[in-house]
Design an enzyme around this catalytic site. Sequence first.
Site, PDB file in Angstrom:
ATOM      1  N   ASN A 109     -53.016 146.697  -0.556  1.00 42.47           N
ATOM      2  CA  ASN A 109     -52.535 147.649  -1.549  1.00 42.47           C
ATOM      3  C   ASN A 109     -52.415 146.980  -2.918  1.00 42.47           C
ATOM      4  O   ASN A 109     -52.158 145.785  -3.014  1.00 42.47           O
ATOM      5  CB  ASN A 109     -51.174 148.194  -1.095  1.00 42.47           C
ATOM      6  N   THR A 137     -57.815 140.069  14.926  1.00 40.95           N
ATOM      7  CA  THR A 137     -56.380 140.009  15.163  1.00 40.95           C
ATOM      8  C   THR A 137     -55.980 141.262  15.936  1.00 40.95           C
ATOM      9  O   THR A 137     -56.732 142.247  16.001  1.00 40.95           O
ATOM     10  CB  THR A 137     -55.579 139.940  13.850  1.00 40.95           C
ATOM     11  N   ASP A 160     -56.306 140.443   5.090  1.00 40.89           N
ATOM     12  CA  ASP A 160     -55.112 141.161   4.639  1.00 40.89           C
ATOM     13  C   ASP A 160     -54.086 140.197   4.038  1.00 40.89           C
ATOM     14  O   ASP A 160     -54.229 138.973   4.111  1.00 40.89           O
ATOM     15  CB  ASP A 160     -54.508 141.997   5.766  1.00 40.89           C
ATOM     16  N   ALA A 161     -53.040 140.749   3.431  1.00 37.59           N
ATOM     17  CA  ALA A 161     -52.035 139.931   2.750  1.00 37.59           C
ATOM     18  C   ALA A 161     -51.326 139.003   3.726  1.00 37.59           C
ATOM     19  O   ALA A 161     -51.022 137.847   3.389  1.00 37.59           O
ATOM     20  CB  ALA A 161     -51.028 140.838   2.037  1.00 37.59           C
ATOM     21  N   ASN A 162     -51.049 139.484   4.926  1.00 39.97           N
ATOM     22  CA  ASN A 162     -50.350 138.676   5.920  1.00 39.97           C
ATOM     23  C   ASN A 162     -51.160 137.439   6.298  1.00 39.97           C
ATOM     24  O   ASN A 162     -50.656 136.310   6.283  1.00 39.97           O
ATOM     25  CB  ASN A 162     -50.068 139.527   7.159  1.00 39.97           C
ATOM     26  N   THR A 163     -52.431 137.636   6.625  1.00 39.60           N
ATOM     27  CA  THR A 163     -53.264 136.511   7.040  1.00 39.60           C
ATOM     28  C   THR A 163     -53.580 135.600   5.859  1.00 39.60           C
ATOM     29  O   THR A 163     -53.690 134.380   6.026  1.00 39.60           O
ATOM     30  CB  THR A 163     -54.547 137.020   7.708  1.00 39.60           C
ATOM     31  N   CYS A 214     -54.073 154.837   0.701  1.00 41.86           N
ATOM     32  CA  CYS A 214     -52.707 155.323   0.479  1.00 41.86           C
ATOM     33  C   CYS A 214     -52.623 156.309  -0.683  1.00 41.86           C
ATOM     34  O   CYS A 214     -51.576 156.929  -0.901  1.00 41.86           O
ATOM     35  CB  CYS A 214     -51.773 154.147   0.227  1.00 41.86           C
TER      36      CYS A 214
END
Length: 204
Positions: A140, A53, A104-107, A173
């Site tokens: 996260n 991406t 990731d969370a978005n995908t 983080c």
Amino acid sequence: MEPKAPCPAAVPSEERKFRVLVGVTGSVAALKLPLLVSKLLDVPGLEVTVVTTERAKHFYSPQDVPVTLYSDADEWEMWKRRSDPVLHIDLRRWADLMLVAPLDANTLGKVASGICDNLLTCVIRAWDLNKPLLFCPAMNTAMWEHPLTAQQVAQLKAFGYVEIPCVSKKLVCGDQGLGAMAEVETIVAKVQAVLSQHGSIQQS
């Protein structure tokens, strides 16, 4: 420059390698892409190609990835007229296994909902469900613990995809908890386990 064609010419079946398509998304765990690809290439009989991406590109240098790497622009540059190849379809035909690491969370949300707005999600939406697809969540801890995450992971499993679970550690983080991508060695071992179940590859 026109990208290299994803589908090599037919070769004798005894020379046919097991083709792994690695999808990489915009988690900081994408930093491990060069190491992951290197370890996969150490496995005898594997051939690797990467689909990235745009956000994932922030975390690694393409020069450190020693295989063909495709991104959104390649889909459109390769297709100019009706007879031209459709990259996301060619890639799903080419691959024997898809490995999304990190996811990731978005995908994750996109795939669970059937959204296909980039090259990677188009490949996944078109994926042959008779072939294995492994996914490695990475996000996260606060995002991992959101109720939507469990629902979306369950939806991917309902599609027949196989989760390589995230692990608990100190995240980039600074937080401590679940959400880190599985270790590269764990991921490669899972790919090897799938490979061992496919001793003879049908020529596509």
